[in-house]
Design an enzyme around this catalytic site. Structure first.
Site, mmCIF file in Angstrom:
data_model
loop_
_atom_site.group_PDB
_atom_site.id
_atom_site.type_symbol
_atom_site.label_atom_id
_atom_site.label_comp_id
_atom_site.label_asym_id
_atom_site.label_seq_id
_atom_site.Cartn_x
_atom_site.Cartn_y
_atom_site.Cartn_z
ATOM 1 N N ARG A 1 0.802 -1.236 0.000
ATOM 2 C CA ARG A 1 0.000 0.000 0.000
ATOM 3 C C ARG A 1 0.828 1.276 0.000
ATOM 4 O O ARG A 1 0.386 2.324 0.488
ATOM 5 C CB ARG A 1 -0.954 0.026 1.193
ATOM 6 C CG ARG A 1 -1.972 -1.072 1.134
ATOM 7 C CD ARG A 1 -3.195 -0.782 1.950
ATOM 8 N NE ARG A 1 -4.012 -1.982 1.962
ATOM 9 C CZ ARG A 1 -3.952 -2.916 2.898
ATOM 10 N NH1 ARG A 1 -3.163 -2.754 3.922
ATOM 11 N NH2 ARG A 1 -4.704 -3.993 2.802
ATOM 12 N N LYS B 1 3.220 11.053 -11.664
ATOM 13 C CA LYS B 1 2.200 10.208 -12.269
ATOM 14 C C LYS B 1 2.851 8.908 -12.731
ATOM 15 O O LYS B 1 3.955 8.910 -13.263
ATOM 16 C CB LYS B 1 1.561 10.899 -13.480
ATOM 17 C CG LYS B 1 0.916 12.234 -13.133
ATOM 18 C CD LYS B 1 -0.224 12.597 -14.061
ATOM 19 C CE LYS B 1 0.230 13.013 -15.428
ATOM 20 N NZ LYS B 1 -0.898 13.549 -16.232
ATOM 21 N N GLU C 1 9.639 17.865 -25.070
ATOM 22 C CA GLU C 1 9.172 18.361 -23.775
ATOM 23 C C GLU C 1 9.767 19.731 -23.462
ATOM 24 O O GLU C 1 9.129 20.562 -22.815
ATOM 25 C CB GLU C 1 9.500 17.366 -22.658
ATOM 26 C CG GLU C 1 8.728 16.044 -22.730
ATOM 27 C CD GLU C 1 7.212 16.211 -22.532
ATOM 28 O OE1 GLU C 1 6.772 17.209 -21.938
ATOM 29 O OE2 GLU C 1 6.464 15.311 -22.999
ATOM 30 N N LYS D 1 8.080 23.204 -14.950
ATOM 31 C CA LYS D 1 7.134 22.087 -14.898
ATOM 32 C C LYS D 1 6.576 21.911 -13.486
ATOM 33 O O LYS D 1 5.367 21.782 -13.294
ATOM 34 C CB LYS D 1 7.812 20.791 -15.367
ATOM 35 C CG LYS D 1 6.917 19.571 -15.131
ATOM 36 C CD LYS D 1 7.186 18.371 -15.975
ATOM 37 C CE LYS D 1 6.293 17.239 -15.477
ATOM 38 N NZ LYS D 1 5.649 16.467 -16.508
ATOM 39 N N GLU E 1 -4.632 16.779 -10.574
ATOM 40 C CA GLU E 1 -5.426 17.076 -11.774
ATOM 41 C C GLU E 1 -6.916 17.240 -11.480
ATOM 42 O O GLU E 1 -7.756 16.758 -12.212
ATOM 43 C CB GLU E 1 -5.217 15.977 -12.825
ATOM 44 C CG GLU E 1 -3.752 15.846 -13.214
ATOM 45 C CD GLU E 1 -3.497 14.765 -14.255
ATOM 46 O OE1 GLU E 1 -3.438 15.112 -15.423
ATOM 47 O OE2 GLU E 1 -3.355 13.593 -13.881
ATOM 48 N N ARG F 1 -3.340 21.387 -14.564
ATOM 49 C CA ARG F 1 -2.226 20.531 -14.983
ATOM 50 C C ARG F 1 -2.378 20.077 -16.414
ATOM 51 O O ARG F 1 -1.414 19.677 -17.049
ATOM 52 C CB ARG F 1 -2.199 19.309 -14.066
ATOM 53 C CG ARG F 1 -0.834 19.016 -13.538
ATOM 54 C CD ARG F 1 -0.760 17.701 -12.832
ATOM 55 N NE ARG F 1 0.268 16.915 -13.460
ATOM 56 C CZ ARG F 1 0.975 15.988 -12.842
ATOM 57 N NH1 ARG F 1 0.724 15.708 -11.590
ATOM 58 N NH2 ARG F 1 1.906 15.318 -13.481
ATOM 59 N N ASN G 1 -0.342 18.848 -21.123
ATOM 60 C CA ASN G 1 -0.612 17.911 -22.217
ATOM 61 C C ASN G 1 -0.506 18.565 -23.586
ATOM 62 O O ASN G 1 -0.830 17.939 -24.593
ATOM 63 C CB ASN G 1 -2.006 17.292 -22.056
ATOM 64 C CG ASN G 1 -2.083 16.431 -20.825
ATOM 65 O OD1 ASN G 1 -1.104 15.783 -20.466
ATOM 66 N ND2 ASN G 1 -3.226 16.442 -20.165
ATOM 67 N N HIS H 1 0.258 16.616 -26.654
ATOM 68 C CA HIS H 1 0.215 15.198 -26.313
ATOM 69 C C HIS H 1 -0.967 14.441 -26.911
ATOM 70 O O HIS H 1 -0.902 13.233 -27.059
ATOM 71 C CB HIS H 1 0.216 15.018 -24.793
ATOM 72 C CG HIS H 1 1.585 15.142 -24.194
ATOM 73 N ND1 HIS H 1 2.334 16.295 -24.295
ATOM 74 C CD2 HIS H 1 2.361 14.260 -23.508
ATOM 75 C CE1 HIS H 1 3.502 16.121 -23.680
ATOM 76 N NE2 HIS H 1 3.540 14.894 -23.197
ATOM 77 N N HIS I 1 0.530 11.320 -28.514
ATOM 78 C CA HIS I 1 0.359 9.968 -27.987
ATOM 79 C C HIS I 1 -0.149 9.001 -29.049
ATOM 80 O O HIS I 1 0.263 7.847 -29.089
ATOM 81 C CB HIS I 1 -0.613 9.973 -26.803
ATOM 82 C CG HIS I 1 0.074 10.164 -25.492
ATOM 83 N ND1 HIS I 1 -0.558 10.665 -24.369
ATOM 84 C CD2 HIS I 1 1.352 9.921 -25.107
ATOM 85 C CE1 HIS I 1 0.298 10.731 -23.379
ATOM 86 N NE2 HIS I 1 1.462 10.293 -23.788
ATOM 87 N N HIS J 1 8.766 9.195 -27.479
ATOM 88 C CA HIS J 1 7.797 10.124 -26.908
ATOM 89 C C HIS J 1 8.137 11.575 -27.243
ATOM 90 O O HIS J 1 7.276 12.343 -27.680
ATOM 91 C CB HIS J 1 7.734 9.926 -25.388
ATOM 92 C CG HIS J 1 6.802 10.862 -24.687
ATOM 93 N ND1 HIS J 1 5.439 10.719 -24.730
ATOM 94 C CD2 HIS J 1 7.034 11.966 -23.939
ATOM 95 C CE1 HIS J 1 4.869 11.680 -24.036
ATOM 96 N NE2 HIS J 1 5.816 12.451 -23.536
#
Lengths: 364, 364
Positions: A122, A144, A186, A227, A237, A242, A246, A249, A253, A263
């Site tokens: 956990r 993330k 990026e 960032k 988010e 946030r 993206n 993206h 993606h 990427h």
């Protein structure tokens, strides 16, 4: 100045790997005062990209740790292999108490390790030592984690903010030019989002010349700080703030998934598409268009990709993108100028129409 | 009174299943104000124990939902099958936006659903509709989820507090006496931890007589409230306060794992062992021993199990129990009287020695 601010946020820059005692201090801090851990039966576990095994500094550094070697890349993010990895890791851990996971690798290793850290017993503390420019600049700080299910990217994941990020010059500076190049997406993204001096530095100096690792190392802190400042406003988010990260993206993606391109490169294509769409919708200022003209070189490749991806496949990939708002609608990020990015809800078919439009426009 | 207090904590008691609109209100609440969801392309997903399919009220209630049927029991908690389940679920979801997961089942289905809810798209809301007395009393409120890796229980998991728990009389009251019996372990546990009037009610009235479903339904709110009050003090187990809820679980989990006996029964054995050990160490008052005398009936079975489990296997299972403190040491919960439970650190070999001692003592 920037580095001092980042130190408070537990992002450290140094020539060499952090010492064992330094790492333990960082990990024990998290455990609070009431639980004392004897280091005889407790240890951190390093998840290490196996291609780093040949790096001389890595070898000697790893001697102090339990290590699980993995192959970096999207494969490790596949949910199907998670049970096997966890079984292997349990065999390495034996009866030891794991006081933290340390990711030593690029973005995919970081995602995998972060997910593990968030679900092992956990949740245990996490430390990132990014081994690519892209992860050093981006994913190591995002908190993330994500795993893929089949072709659908990032369906499973968690929020897992690292206890610390150690950025090691001796590790990053040995990387190839190609690796530096793949961080560009990026870097361009964060410069466009932030605007101001950082944007000018990137677009009028950095992108213009042939860059060395030292150039990127010197720019890194500013990119990270920009960032982190966005993330801090909306770490989980909840507020949509946030989502600006993206930028580039949504389409990026889809291209990354379908063509299996890096990427950073895919994001660059996504940004070019987003700027062009923004221009078609809002008419961008000529001075801004001149400044981002350097990105135009990417256009031929972008539209070559867009021509080759079947419409129904693109539709499907866009629909599954986790950044979508609701159903057939997607929160797409547009730009009106440096530092002026914003979200608008569009339908997937809006995007498909714009793709066709841009392909036509370009082939004229 | 108790029910009013529980309502504030979003634990609801009713004769029938909650209406569709009620559930949606609970789920939308969590999503905050800024994201509106059109119900055409968004829906909750129910993870339902397939054995409930024959329950008439369940069938008609499910008509409003996307449903994934699973077989309850420890198997569903196995990490190995997680990728398969998630692939199946993605096929059911298609392009819909999942606004929440609803668990309709016992503890294992709740654990599985809760884990999913915490990692699907980095977390979506969770609702529990427990279908066993044990889960209605215990796991539905704990906010803990867990998966097993091979024989090792609960290695992987997360904290995932439900948005609401709906306790449905028409569902619980149809359960067999055996099902009521298996809730007894947790009921006895919470009564001993809480002490006071609730303890008296359980030990001098409830356990003494042949109980009906109505008796258990009437006692349920108090048991839930007692549990929630402990959890609220330490939801993420940072302070060690929540650990008291593991009373009877250290040995209980080992027996449950090895003999595949129901959780509630295993916990009861663990409690009997813990009371006996507490008596051996601290000498408990004769009046307390008289009150808990009713548990003595479990002793023959407990020691029969303890004789049959190999020492090295017990050692291994105790070491892997997630409640262990550090390395070979375990935070074991002792009791000095009703409401007087406390933690002391013991070694695994201390436990093994005590097991041998009690077996000997009992066979005399």
């Amino acid at each position: 100045m920037t580095k001092t601010e980042l130190k408070k946020k537990k992002v450290y820059f140094s020539d060499h790997f952090p010492s064992h005692s330094r790492l333990l201090r960082v990990l024990e801090y998290q455990r609070g005062g009431n639980i004392k851990v004897s280091m005889l039966d407790a240890a951190p576990l390093v998840i290490c990209d196996r291609k780093l095994q040949s790096h001389p500094e890595v070898i000697s550094w790893l001697e102090n740790y339990l290590v699980y070697f993995v192959s970096g890349g999207e494969k490790i993010k596949n949910l199907d292999s998670l049970p096997r990895h966890i079984n292997n890791i349990l065999r390495i851990i034996k009866n030891k108490k794991i006081i933290g996971f340390i990711s030593l690798g690029g973005g995919s290793v970081g995602d995998f390790t972060g997910f593990l850290a968030s679900v092992y017993k956990r949740g245990v503390p996490l430390i990132h030592i990014p081994s690519t420019w892209l992860s050093a600049m981006d994913s190591a700080h995002g908190g993330k984690t994500a795993l893929n299910v089949g072709e659908v990217k990032n369906v499973i994941g968690s929020y897992c903010f690292p206890q610390a990020v150690f950025t090691v010059k001796n590790l990053l500076s040995t990387l190839s030019e190609k690796e530096r190049e793949s961080a560009k997406g990026e870097l361009v993204k964060i410069a466009l989002i932030k605007g101001g001096d950082f944007y000018k530095e990137i677009f009028t100096e950095y992108l213009d010349k042939k860059n060395s690792a030292l150039d990127l190392w010197n720019i890194l802190p500013q990119a990270i700080l920009a960032k982190i400042k966005i993330i801090e406003k909306d770490p989980y988010e909840k507020k949509g703030l946030r989502r600006l990260l993206n930028f580039g993206h949504t389409l990026g993606h889809a291209l990354e998934s379908y063509f299996h391109i890096p990427h950073g490169e895919a994001v660059l294509y996504g940004i070019v598409f987003a700027i062009q769409w923004s221009h078609n919708r809002f008419t961008l200022s000529p001075s801004f268009l001149r400044q981002v003209f350097i990105l135009q070189t990417k256009k031929s490749q972008l539209y070559s990709y867009l021509k080759r991806i079947p419409k129904n496949k693109l539709n499907q990939l866009l629909l599954h993108d986790k950044k979508r708002g609701r159903g057939e609608y997607i929160d797409f990020i547009f730009i009106k100028g440096p530092g002026k990015v914003f979200t608008e809800t569009v339908s997937v078919s809006d995007i498909l129409t714009e793709v066709q439009k841009q392909i036509l426009l370009h082939s004229k």
